[in-house]
Structure formats: structure tokens, C-alpha cells
Design a protein around this motif. Structure first.
Motif, PDB file in Angstrom:
ATOM      1  N   LEU A  20       3.573  -6.134   3.042  1.00 57.30           N
ATOM      2  CA  LEU A  20       3.442  -7.362   3.812  1.00 57.30           C
ATOM      3  C   LEU A  20       3.472  -8.526   2.828  1.00 57.30           C
ATOM      4  O   LEU A  20       2.700  -8.548   1.856  1.00 57.30           O
ATOM      5  CB  LEU A  20       2.137  -7.377   4.607  1.00 57.30           C
ATOM      6  CG  LEU A  20       1.810  -8.645   5.399  1.00 57.30           C
ATOM      7  CD1 LEU A  20       2.823  -8.845   6.518  1.00 57.30           C
ATOM      8  CD2 LEU A  20       0.388  -8.554   5.977  1.00 57.30           C
ATOM      9  N   SER A  21       4.374  -9.480   3.061  1.00 66.01           N
ATOM     10  CA  SER A  21       4.548 -10.593   2.115  1.00 66.01           C
ATOM     11  C   SER A  21       4.539 -11.933   2.846  1.00 66.01           C
ATOM     12  O   SER A  21       4.996 -12.048   3.984  1.00 66.01           O
ATOM     13  CB  SER A  21       5.873 -10.455   1.353  1.00 66.01           C
ATOM     14  OG  SER A  21       5.891  -9.296   0.569  1.00 66.01           O
ATOM     15  N   TYR A  22       4.035 -12.920   2.119  1.00 68.28           N
ATOM     16  CA  TYR A  22       4.102 -14.316   2.570  1.00 68.28           C
ATOM     17  C   TYR A  22       4.654 -15.156   1.433  1.00 68.28           C
ATOM     18  O   TYR A  22       4.235 -15.020   0.276  1.00 68.28           O
ATOM     19  CB  TYR A  22       2.715 -14.843   2.963  1.00 68.28           C
ATOM     20  CG  TYR A  22       2.669 -16.353   3.076  1.00 68.28           C
ATOM     21  CD1 TYR A  22       3.243 -17.000   4.165  1.00 68.28           C
ATOM     22  CD2 TYR A  22       2.111 -17.132   2.060  1.00 68.28           C
ATOM     23  CE1 TYR A  22       3.232 -18.388   4.258  1.00 68.28           C
ATOM     24  CE2 TYR A  22       2.086 -18.506   2.143  1.00 68.28           C
ATOM     25  CZ  TYR A  22       2.643 -19.137   3.249  1.00 68.28           C
ATOM     26  OH  TYR A  22       2.645 -20.511   3.331  1.00 68.28           O
ATOM     27  N   LYS A  23       5.606 -16.033   1.761  1.00 68.52           N
ATOM     28  CA  LYS A  23       6.170 -16.925   0.747  1.00 68.52           C
ATOM     29  C   LYS A  23       6.191 -18.356   1.264  1.00 68.52           C
ATOM     30  O   LYS A  23       6.521 -18.614   2.420  1.00 68.52           O
ATOM     31  CB  LYS A  23       7.606 -16.492   0.378  1.00 68.52           C
ATOM     32  CG  LYS A  23       8.250 -17.419  -0.654  1.00 68.52           C
ATOM     33  CD  LYS A  23       9.493 -16.806  -1.270  1.00 68.52           C
ATOM     34  CE  LYS A  23      10.624 -16.709  -0.298  1.00 68.52           C
ATOM     35  NZ  LYS A  23      11.862 -16.226  -0.965  1.00 68.52           N
ATOM     36  N   HIS A  36       0.856  -1.185   0.000  1.00 68.36           N
ATOM     37  CA  HIS A  36       0.000   0.000   0.000  1.00 68.36           C
ATOM     38  C   HIS A  36       0.890   1.231   0.000  1.00 68.36           C
ATOM     39  O   HIS A  36       1.810   1.348   0.811  1.00 68.36           O
ATOM     40  CB  HIS A  36      -0.925   0.015   1.220  1.00 68.36           C
ATOM     41  CG  HIS A  36      -1.922   1.131   1.185  1.00 68.36           C
ATOM     42  ND1 HIS A  36      -3.074   1.069   0.423  1.00 68.36           N
ATOM     43  CD2 HIS A  36      -1.939   2.356   1.781  1.00 68.36           C
ATOM     44  CE1 HIS A  36      -3.759   2.189   0.572  1.00 68.36           C
ATOM     45  NE2 HIS A  36      -3.095   2.996   1.388  1.00 68.36           N
ATOM     46  N   SER A  37       0.610   2.165  -0.925  1.00 69.01           N
ATOM     47  CA  SER A  37       1.444   3.356  -1.059  1.00 69.01           C
ATOM     48  C   SER A  37       0.564   4.577  -1.246  1.00 69.01           C
ATOM     49  O   SER A  37      -0.579   4.491  -1.704  1.00 69.01           O
ATOM     50  CB  SER A  37       2.407   3.221  -2.252  1.00 69.01           C
ATOM     51  OG  SER A  37       1.683   3.107  -3.464  1.00 69.01           O
ATOM     52  N   GLU A  82      -1.670  -2.920  -3.968  1.00 67.65           N
ATOM     53  CA  GLU A  82      -1.306  -3.927  -4.969  1.00 67.65           C
ATOM     54  C   GLU A  82      -1.178  -5.289  -4.320  1.00 67.65           C
ATOM     55  O   GLU A  82      -0.497  -5.446  -3.303  1.00 67.65           O
ATOM     56  CB  GLU A  82       0.022  -3.561  -5.649  1.00 67.65           C
ATOM     57  CG  GLU A  82       0.484  -4.600  -6.656  1.00 67.65           C
ATOM     58  CD  GLU A  82       1.790  -4.233  -7.340  1.00 67.65           C
ATOM     59  OE1 GLU A  82       2.284  -5.049  -8.150  1.00 67.65           O
ATOM     60  OE2 GLU A  82       2.324  -3.137  -7.065  1.00 67.65           O
ATOM     61  N   VAL A  83      -1.828  -6.273  -4.903  1.00 72.15           N
ATOM     62  CA  VAL A  83      -1.616  -7.674  -4.555  1.00 72.15           C
ATOM     63  C   VAL A  83      -0.834  -8.296  -5.693  1.00 72.15           C
ATOM     64  O   VAL A  83      -1.279  -8.288  -6.843  1.00 72.15           O
ATOM     65  CB  VAL A  83      -2.952  -8.421  -4.354  1.00 72.15           C
ATOM     66  CG1 VAL A  83      -2.693  -9.907  -4.104  1.00 72.15           C
ATOM     67  CG2 VAL A  83      -3.736  -7.825  -3.200  1.00 72.15           C
ATOM     68  N   ASN A  84       0.357  -8.801  -5.364  1.00 73.77           N
ATOM     69  CA  ASN A  84       1.219  -9.367  -6.401  1.00 73.77           C
ATOM     70  C   ASN A  84       1.487 -10.836  -6.093  1.00 73.77           C
ATOM     71  O   ASN A  84       1.985 -11.177  -5.005  1.00 73.77           O
ATOM     72  CB  ASN A  84       2.544  -8.600  -6.472  1.00 73.77           C
ATOM     73  CG  ASN A  84       3.318  -8.943  -7.724  1.00 73.77           C
ATOM     74  OD1 ASN A  84       2.758  -8.993  -8.806  1.00 73.77           O
ATOM     75  ND2 ASN A  84       4.606  -9.206  -7.573  1.00 73.77           N
ATOM     76  N   VAL A 130      -2.322  -7.279  -9.252  1.00 79.84           N
ATOM     77  CA  VAL A 130      -3.671  -6.723  -9.283  1.00 79.84           C
ATOM     78  C   VAL A 130      -3.627  -5.413  -8.506  1.00 79.84           C
ATOM     79  O   VAL A 130      -3.177  -5.381  -7.350  1.00 79.84           O
ATOM     80  CB  VAL A 130      -4.704  -7.678  -8.670  1.00 79.84           C
ATOM     81  CG1 VAL A 130      -6.090  -7.044  -8.681  1.00 79.84           C
ATOM     82  CG2 VAL A 130      -4.720  -9.002  -9.436  1.00 79.84           C
ATOM     83  N   LEU A 131      -4.094  -4.323  -9.130  1.00 83.01           N
ATOM     84  CA  LEU A 131      -3.961  -2.984  -8.573  1.00 83.01           C
ATOM     85  C   LEU A 131      -5.320  -2.411  -8.201  1.00 83.01           C
ATOM     86  O   LEU A 131      -6.297  -2.585  -8.936  1.00 83.01           O
ATOM     87  CB  LEU A 131      -3.290  -2.051  -9.590  1.00 83.01           C
ATOM     88  CG  LEU A 131      -1.912  -2.491 -10.092  1.00 83.01           C
ATOM     89  CD1 LEU A 131      -1.498  -1.660 -11.300  1.00 83.01           C
ATOM     90  CD2 LEU A 131      -0.877  -2.373  -8.996  1.00 83.01           C
ATOM     91  N   TRP A 132      -5.354  -1.707  -7.081  1.00 83.00           N
ATOM     92  CA  TRP A 132      -6.542  -0.983  -6.646  1.00 83.00           C
ATOM     93  C   TRP A 132      -6.168   0.477  -6.471  1.00 83.00           C
ATOM     94  O   TRP A 132      -5.416   0.826  -5.575  1.00 83.00           O
ATOM     95  CB  TRP A 132      -7.090  -1.566  -5.347  1.00 83.00           C
ATOM     96  CG  TRP A 132      -8.285  -0.825  -4.791  1.00 83.00           C
ATOM     97  CD1 TRP A 132      -9.204  -0.093  -5.487  1.00 83.00           C
ATOM     98  CD2 TRP A 132      -8.683  -0.747  -3.416  1.00 83.00           C
ATOM     99  NE1 TRP A 132     -10.154   0.439  -4.656  1.00 83.00           N
ATOM    100  CE2 TRP A 132      -9.859   0.052  -3.363  1.00 83.00           C
ATOM    101  CE3 TRP A 132      -8.171  -1.286  -2.228  1.00 83.00           C
ATOM    102  CZ2 TRP A 132     -10.502   0.329  -2.169  1.00 83.00           C
ATOM    103  CZ3 TRP A 132      -8.827  -1.006  -1.041  1.00 83.00           C
ATOM    104  CH2 TRP A 132      -9.979  -0.211  -1.020  1.00 83.00           C
ATOM    105  N   PHE A 133      -6.676   1.349  -7.350  1.00 87.76           N
ATOM    106  CA  PHE A 133      -6.491   2.782  -7.237  1.00 87.76           C
ATOM    107  C   PHE A 133      -7.623   3.338  -6.366  1.00 87.76           C
ATOM    108  O   PHE A 133      -8.801   3.084  -6.644  1.00 87.76           O
ATOM    109  CB  PHE A 133      -6.530   3.463  -8.605  1.00 87.76           C
ATOM    110  CG  PHE A 133      -5.387   3.099  -9.512  1.00 87.76           C
ATOM    111  CD1 PHE A 133      -4.263   2.458  -9.037  1.00 87.76           C
ATOM    112  CD2 PHE A 133      -5.434   3.420 -10.866  1.00 87.76           C
ATOM    113  CE1 PHE A 133      -3.204   2.129  -9.878  1.00 87.76           C
ATOM    114  CE2 PHE A 133      -4.389   3.100 -11.719  1.00 87.76           C
ATOM    115  CZ  PHE A 133      -3.261   2.450 -11.221  1.00 87.76           C
TER     116      PHE A 133
END
Length: 333
Positions: free
Chosen positions: A327-330, A72-73, A94-96, A115-118
Motif C-alpha cells: 500500500l503506497s501513498y505519494k 507486508h510479505s 517494511e515502511v519505506n 524501516v523493517l519489522w521482522f
């Protein structure tokens, strides 16, 4: 470009060295070795650069994994010159989704689906108070209504991009990584990127053209508990094909990251990423100057699962969002 970039890299190295000294001072190094996992998974979300093949800093070693990142930016740039209007007052979520697979122990194939949310967002009030409290520049954010969306790019009063609130697919990326050297805590690899024009260019989710990039990746340990990562590359973005066309410039970038084992499966990271300008000359400092992204974060690694949290700041007040929270999960496969 060639006169700016070496000084930019020098500044980046100075910041990383200072951060390394700070981290060593704050943390007592533990007894068990840690499996280092690479730089923070952050890319430049500046709205008009987001679709121009923006790179991630990467480690040189290959892996099999699937990851999901939530970023989130917030960006505020409302400036005009004789020919240009750059009007950005917005937040991007953004969800990447990223998939990596080693093929025949020779190369690593990668697939990124963003996937982007403006949105008009919710953080204007907090940011205005934060800047006022600590005496930081507010970019003029308080001159506009709070949390009101604006995304419009014009050249010579001709509309190029007109964004709107909503969700859309970004440009899908394909990557190949080829290791060159791997010995004694030193890894060297070559990586190529290809970004496909799957995002809507008129609304700002993509640029409507294919982007390509190439980079050199280097990992080097410092003792048993510290790993450093170094990336240098070039990106060849396609032109923006919105309502009208913009010829984007090829750009170079460099970055460095330090990961320190903090014990109990945790590590702390700091990194700097720098890139040269992308747009044609606009006479606007927020667009024409190089972009600096300084990130701090932490990582928890269970062996199979990796969790990561970071905050990225705009150091140069140009060519980057005001902030990025990631925030990332791998999951290792």
C-alpha cells in the motif's frame, strides 16, 4: 547466468502480453487522458536478498515527490544441503520513505529510507488453508508450528545471520536518474543506485557493505490509454558481513509493466520482474534458481496525491517471498 537470463526475459514478455490482452478485455477505455505514473512500487522482500540492493521498477520520466509505502510479505524456506542451512519462517513489514527531487532540470536525485519489522506474523493459518483449498504447494509450512519465527543462515555449520523479531533500519539508498530521450510518448533514461550499509548485518537488516546498481529505463505508450514500462539492469552487491562473510554474486534483472487508464482517475497495472541468482551455489532450489515476481494492482491519482494497492506473487517458487501486499501513498511536490 547469460544462458538463463534471455529465456527469463522472454517468459516475462509473454506474461505481460497475455496480461495486456486480459486487461483490454475487462476494461472499457474512457474518454479522458490519464497521467501515467510508472510501475508498481514493489521490490523483492526475500529476507536473504532484501539487503542486496534490490531494485524497484521505475519510469524513465523525472518527478518531484515524497512517498510512503507499507509492504507486508511472508516467506517460508526451510532447506538444507551438504554445506548450507537456509531457515526462513517469518513475515516482514517494511515502511519505506522515498524522496525525489529534480535538480536543474538535468537529473533526478532520490533518497530511500526503509524501516523493517521482522515478526512471526499472523498469516500461516490462512496461507495453509488457501494452499489446501486450491491445491497449491505450501512449501512445507504446515510442518512447523504456526506463526513461529525462524531466521538463520549457516554455511558449513558456521553461523552467518541470526535474525530476531524486532524493528530495525534497513540500508539507505541514494539514486540518480538522467533522462536521455523524451519525445512522442517515448522516454529513455539511465539510473544509478548506491545503497549504504546502515542496517545491522548480523540480524539481517543489511549486508554491512555498499551496494551499487545501474539500469536502463524505458517508457512507451500504446495509444492514448496504455503505457508500458521496461527496465533492464545490473546490481553489484557488497558481500554479507554478518557473523561470518558470504561472497554475493553480481546479478542482472529485467522487468516490464503495463498501466491502463480505467477512467475516473483510476488505472490498473500488471508487471513482471525477474532476477538471476545472488547467493553462491547452495544446491537449494529455493535460492539458486532465478526469482520471478508477478504483481497486480490499482492506482488512484487525484493530480497531487497518488494511492496504490498491489499484490505480488512468487511465480517460480524461489528467490522471492510467497506473497507481498503493498500500500503506497505519494504526494507530488
Amino acid at each position: 547466468m547469460t544462458s538463463i537470463f534471455p529465456s527469463v526475459i522472454l517468459d516475462a514478455m509473454k506474461i505481460c502480453v497475455r496480461s495486456l490482452i486480459l486487461i483490454i478485455t475487462l476494461f472499457v477505455l474512457p474518454s479522458l487522458a490519464y497521467s501515467f505514473d510508472g510501475p508498481l512500487q514493489v521490490k523483492n522482500q526475500y529476507p536473504i536478498f532484501l539487503h542486496a540492493g534490490q531494485p524497484y521498477l521505475e519510469k524513465a520520466r523525472m518527478e518531484n515527490s515524497f512517498s510512503a509505502s507499507l509492504s507486508h510479505s511472508g516467506t517460508y524456506t526451510v532447506q538444507s544441503s551438504g554445506s548450507w542451512l537456509i531457515a526462513l519462517d517469518m513475515e516482514i513489514t517494511e515502511v519505506n520513505l522515498r524522496y525525489k527531487r529534480i535538480i536543474r532540470d538535468v537529473v533526478e536525485f532520490g533518497l530511500d529510507v526503509p524501516v523493517l519489522w521482522f515478526s512471526d506474523g499472523f498469516m500461516d493459518g490462512f496461507l495453509i488453508n488457501y494452499h489446501d483449498t486450491f491445491g497449491f504447494r505450501g512449501y512445507g509450512r504446515d510442518a512447523r508450528p504456526r506463526n513461529e519465527f525462524l531466521y538463520e543462515i549457516r554455511q558449513n555449520d558456521v553461523l552467518i545471520i541470526k535474525g530476531e523479531t524486532g524493528i530495525g533500519l534497513g540500508d539507505i539508498r541514494l539514486t540518480l536518474k538522467k533522462p536521455l530521450v523524451s519525445e512522442n510518448g517515448f522516454n529513455l533514461a539511465l539510473k544509478g543506485d548506491l545503497e549504504l550499509p546502515t542496517g545491522n548485518a548480523e540480524k539481517g537488516y543489511g549486508n554491512g557493505r555498499v551496494d551499487a546498481g545501474i539500469s536502463v529505463l524505458l517508457d512507451k505508450n500504446i495509444g492514448e490509454f496504455i503505457m508500458t514500462y521496461w527496465n533492464f539492469g545490473a546490481v553489484f552487491p557488497g558481500d554479507v558481513s554478518g557473523y561470518q562473510k558470504i561472497d554475493l554474486k553480481n546479478f542482472v534483472y529485467g522487468g516490464a509493466a503495463i498501466e491502463v487508464d480505467a477512467g475516473r482517475n483510476f488505472s490498473v497495472l500488471t508487471q513482471i520482474q525477474v532476477q538471476s541468482s545472488i547467493y553462491p551455489e547452495t544446491d537449494l532450489k529455493a535460492v539458486d534458481r532465478p526469482g520471478y515476481l508477478l504483481a497486480f494492482g490499482g492506482r488512484y491519482d487525484t493530480g497531487d496525491d497518488v494511492f496504490e494497492l498491489s499484490l505480488t506473487e512468487d511465480v517460480n517458487e524461489s528467490a522471492a517471498p510467497d506473497f507481498i501486499i503493498n500500500l503506497s501513498y505519494k504526494r507530488r511536490l
